[in-house]
Motif scaffolding. Structure first.
Motif, PDB file in Angstrom:
ATOM      1  N   GLY A  68       0.592  -1.322   0.075  1.00 50.19           N
ATOM      2  CA  GLY A  68      -0.039   0.111   0.037  1.00 50.19           C
ATOM      3  C   GLY A  68       0.801   1.369   0.064  1.00 50.19           C
ATOM      4  N   ILE A  69       0.217   2.321  -0.522  1.00 47.42           N
ATOM      5  CA  ILE A  69       0.763   3.715  -0.344  1.00 47.42           C
ATOM      6  C   ILE A  69       0.560   4.286   0.738  1.00 47.42           C
ATOM      7  CG2 ILE A  69       0.756   5.975  -1.759  1.00 47.42           C
ATOM      8  CD1 ILE A  69       1.931   3.492  -3.325  1.00 47.42           C
ATOM      9  N   LEU A  70       1.696   4.726   1.492  1.00 47.78           N
ATOM     10  CA  LEU A  70       1.454   5.526   2.742  1.00 47.78           C
ATOM     11  C   LEU A  70       1.379   7.084   2.772  1.00 47.78           C
ATOM     12  CD1 LEU A  70       3.662   3.304   5.149  1.00 47.78           C
ATOM     13  CD2 LEU A  70       1.121   3.107   4.581  1.00 47.78           C
ATOM     14  N   GLY A  71       1.863   7.627   1.687  1.00 56.51           N
ATOM     15  CA  GLY A  71       1.948   8.999   1.613  1.00 56.51           C
ATOM     16  C   GLY A  71       2.416   9.545  -0.014  1.00 56.51           C
ATOM     17  N   TRP A  72       2.524  10.714  -0.244  1.00 61.36           N
ATOM     18  CA  TRP A  72       3.176  11.109  -1.417  1.00 61.36           C
ATOM     19  C   TRP A  72       3.474  12.666  -1.401  1.00 61.36           C
ATOM     20  CZ3 TRP A  72       0.755  15.446  -3.787  1.00 61.36           C
ATOM     21  CH2 TRP A  72      -0.467  15.958  -3.298  1.00 61.36           C
ATOM     22  N   ALA A  73       4.600  13.052  -2.187  1.00 61.86           N
ATOM     23  CA  ALA A  73       5.098  14.263  -2.247  1.00 61.86           C
ATOM     24  C   ALA A  73       5.195  14.594  -3.692  1.00 61.86           C
ATOM     25  CB  ALA A  73       6.358  14.192  -1.719  1.00 61.86           C
ATOM     26  N   ALA A  74       4.695  15.868  -4.149  1.00 56.42           N
ATOM     27  CA  ALA A  74       5.126  16.385  -5.414  1.00 56.42           C
ATOM     28  C   ALA A  74       5.365  17.913  -5.504  1.00 56.42           C
ATOM     29  CB  ALA A  74       3.653  16.064  -6.241  1.00 56.42           C
ATOM     30  N   ALA A  75       5.912  18.233  -6.577  1.00 55.88           N
ATOM     31  CA  ALA A  75       6.188  19.725  -6.752  1.00 55.88           C
ATOM     32  C   ALA A  75       5.775  20.265  -8.361  1.00 55.88           C
ATOM     33  CB  ALA A  75       7.739  19.924  -6.822  1.00 55.88           C
ATOM     34  N   SER A  76       5.360  21.679  -8.356  1.00 44.35           N
ATOM     35  CA  SER A  76       4.989  22.093  -9.450  1.00 44.35           C
ATOM     36  C   SER A  76       5.830  23.508  -9.751  1.00 44.35           C
ATOM     37  CB  SER A  76       3.584  22.377  -9.073  1.00 44.35           C
ATOM     38  OG  SER A  76       2.763  21.459  -8.870  1.00 44.35           O
ATOM     39  N   PRO A  77       6.143  23.771 -10.971  1.00 47.29           N
ATOM     40  CA  PRO A  77       6.691  24.935 -11.059  1.00 47.29           C
ATOM     41  C   PRO A  77       5.945  26.232 -10.508  1.00 47.29           C
ATOM     42  CG  PRO A  77       5.927  24.133 -13.001  1.00 47.29           C
ATOM     43  CD  PRO A  77       5.528  23.096 -12.069  1.00 47.29           C
ATOM     44  N   VAL A  78       6.574  27.170  -9.930  1.00 47.05           N
ATOM     45  CA  VAL A  78       5.883  28.253  -9.396  1.00 47.05           C
ATOM     46  C   VAL A  78       5.535  29.399 -10.660  1.00 47.05           C
ATOM     47  CG1 VAL A  78       6.693  28.176  -7.255  1.00 47.05           C
ATOM     48  CG2 VAL A  78       8.017  29.497  -8.807  1.00 47.05           C
ATOM     49  N   SER A  79       6.133  29.264 -11.769  1.00 51.13           N
ATOM     50  CA  SER A  79       6.120  30.226 -12.817  1.00 51.13           C
ATOM     51  C   SER A  79       6.516  29.391 -14.067  1.00 51.13           C
ATOM     52  CB  SER A  79       6.879  31.468 -12.771  1.00 51.13           C
ATOM     53  OG  SER A  79       6.892  32.273 -13.804  1.00 51.13           O
ATOM     54  N   THR A  80       6.075  29.995 -15.176  1.00 50.89           N
ATOM     55  CA  THR A  80       6.525  29.556 -16.681  1.00 50.89           C
ATOM     56  C   THR A  80       7.864  30.445 -17.214  1.00 50.89           C
ATOM     57  OG1 THR A  80       5.044  30.849 -17.755  1.00 50.89           O
ATOM     58  CG2 THR A  80       4.359  28.690 -17.244  1.00 50.89           C
ATOM     59  N   ARG A  81       8.189  31.422 -16.397  1.00 52.54           N
ATOM     60  CA  ARG A  81       8.992  32.172 -16.747  1.00 52.54           C
ATOM     61  C   ARG A  81      10.500  31.618 -16.489  1.00 52.54           C
ATOM     62  NH1 ARG A  81       7.776  38.055 -14.381  1.00 52.54           N
ATOM     63  NH2 ARG A  81       7.424  36.689 -12.377  1.00 52.54           N
ATOM     64  N   ALA A  83      13.200  32.567 -15.825  1.00 49.80           N
ATOM     65  CA  ALA A  83      14.134  33.081 -14.404  1.00 49.80           C
ATOM     66  C   ALA A  83      13.529  32.416 -13.217  1.00 49.80           C
ATOM     67  CB  ALA A  83      13.821  34.708 -14.252  1.00 49.80           C
ATOM     68  N   TYR A  84      12.473  31.641 -13.143  1.00 46.02           N
ATOM     69  CA  TYR A  84      12.042  30.843 -12.117  1.00 46.02           C
ATOM     70  C   TYR A  84      12.123  29.353 -12.265  1.00 46.02           C
ATOM     71  CZ  TYR A  84      10.469  35.275 -10.114  1.00 46.02           C
ATOM     72  OH  TYR A  84      10.183  36.624  -9.788  1.00 46.02           O
ATOM     73  N   ARG A  85      12.919  29.108 -13.150  1.00 49.08           N
ATOM     74  CA  ARG A  85      13.012  27.471 -13.683  1.00 49.08           C
ATOM     75  C   ARG A  85      13.331  26.816 -12.624  1.00 49.08           C
ATOM     76  NH1 ARG A  85      16.961  30.244 -15.599  1.00 49.08           N
ATOM     77  NH2 ARG A  85      19.104  29.299 -15.366  1.00 49.08           N
ATOM     78  N   GLY A  86      13.741  27.209 -11.487  1.00 45.78           N
ATOM     79  CA  GLY A  86      14.598  26.512 -10.357  1.00 45.78           C
ATOM     80  C   GLY A  86      13.876  26.542  -9.267  1.00 45.78           C
ATOM     81  N   VAL A  87      12.612  27.135  -9.033  1.00 43.32           N
ATOM     82  CA  VAL A  87      11.596  27.225  -7.840  1.00 43.32           C
ATOM     83  C   VAL A  87      10.351  26.430  -8.144  1.00 43.32           C
ATOM     84  CG1 VAL A  87      10.609  28.983  -6.619  1.00 43.32           C
ATOM     85  CG2 VAL A  87      12.630  29.635  -7.950  1.00 43.32           C
ATOM     86  N   VAL A  88      10.000  25.725  -7.057  1.00 45.52           N
ATOM     87  CA  VAL A  88       9.029  24.851  -7.062  1.00 45.52           C
ATOM     88  C   VAL A  88       8.240  25.250  -5.810  1.00 45.52           C
ATOM     89  CG1 VAL A  88       9.780  23.235  -8.938  1.00 45.52           C
ATOM     90  CG2 VAL A  88      10.218  22.881  -6.403  1.00 45.52           C
ATOM     91  N   GLU A  89       7.075  24.732  -5.987  1.00 44.99           N
ATOM     92  CA  GLU A  89       6.332  24.682  -4.663  1.00 44.99           C
ATOM     93  C   GLU A  89       5.792  23.221  -4.551  1.00 44.99           C
ATOM     94  OE1 GLU A  89       2.210  26.522  -2.735  1.00 44.99           O
ATOM     95  OE2 GLU A  89       2.430  26.795  -5.011  1.00 44.99           O
TER      96      GLU A  89
END
Length: 180
Positions: A68-81, A83-89
């Motif tokens: 079974g799966i006990l948890g998950w983590a995921a990240a999304s880009p904060v911007s399509t620009r 300059a922010y390619r290395g910043v995720v939420e």
């Protein structure tokens, strides 16, 4: 008999990439987090297609016991620009029965490591101040509180429906990516 759950031994849980076939379990864990009113302003779990397109393929993980799966983590880009390619939420969600057993620590550690190898220089998140477990988890993983957003949004569901809520804004800067 203690009511505190035992910590999960490192070898008992495999942290691996989140697959489309994991979605039913991930959806259930996400829904349980939404229901607490302490995890997100979201009021409903998105469909797989929306989740899949919003989250970076290399930064989607599950904690899997083999049964079974006990948890998950995921990240999304904060911007399509660019300059922010290395910043995720990011988000980390743990199944109710698995909370307090070290699953969040395993997932967040793996997410940070994946972000480092992917060239991500900032991981960020917003946490309700009342969610002390998430706040402690993140601070132990090197995140710092950058600020407090007061009355940032009104909760539309759960035990805090209709209330204006504050969030704490946290970030973790990479020690290697984006240091030039």
């Amino acid at each position: 008999m203690s009511s505190t759950p035992a910590a999960v031994p490192e070898g008992a849980v495999l942290v691996r990439p989140l697959l489309a076939s994991d979605w039913p379990a991930v959806r259930s864990i996400y829904a349980a987090g939404i229901a607490t009113g302490q995890a997100t302003f979201e009021s409903a779990v998105p469909e797989w297609e929306a989740f899949d397109s919003a989250h970076l393929a290399g930064l989607r993980l599950v904690a899997d016991t083999g049964s079974g799966i006990l948890g998950w983590a995921a990240a999304s880009p904060v911007s399509t620009r660019d300059a922010y390619r290395g910043v995720v939420e990011h988000s980390v969600y743990i199944a109710p029965a698995a909370r307090g057993r070290g699953i969040g620590r395993l997932l967040l550690r793996a997410l940070v490591a994946s972000a480092e190898t992917s060239g991500i220089w900032t991981l960020q998140c917003s946490i309700f101040p009342e969610n002390m477990a998430s706040l402690a988890l993140h601070q132990a993983a090197g995140f710092r509180v950058v600020g407090r957003r007061q009355r940032v949004a009104k909760m539309g569901h759960g035990p805090h429906a209709g209330e204006w809520r504050d969030t704490l804004f946290l970030e973790r800067r990479s020690g290697s990516a984006g240091t030039d």
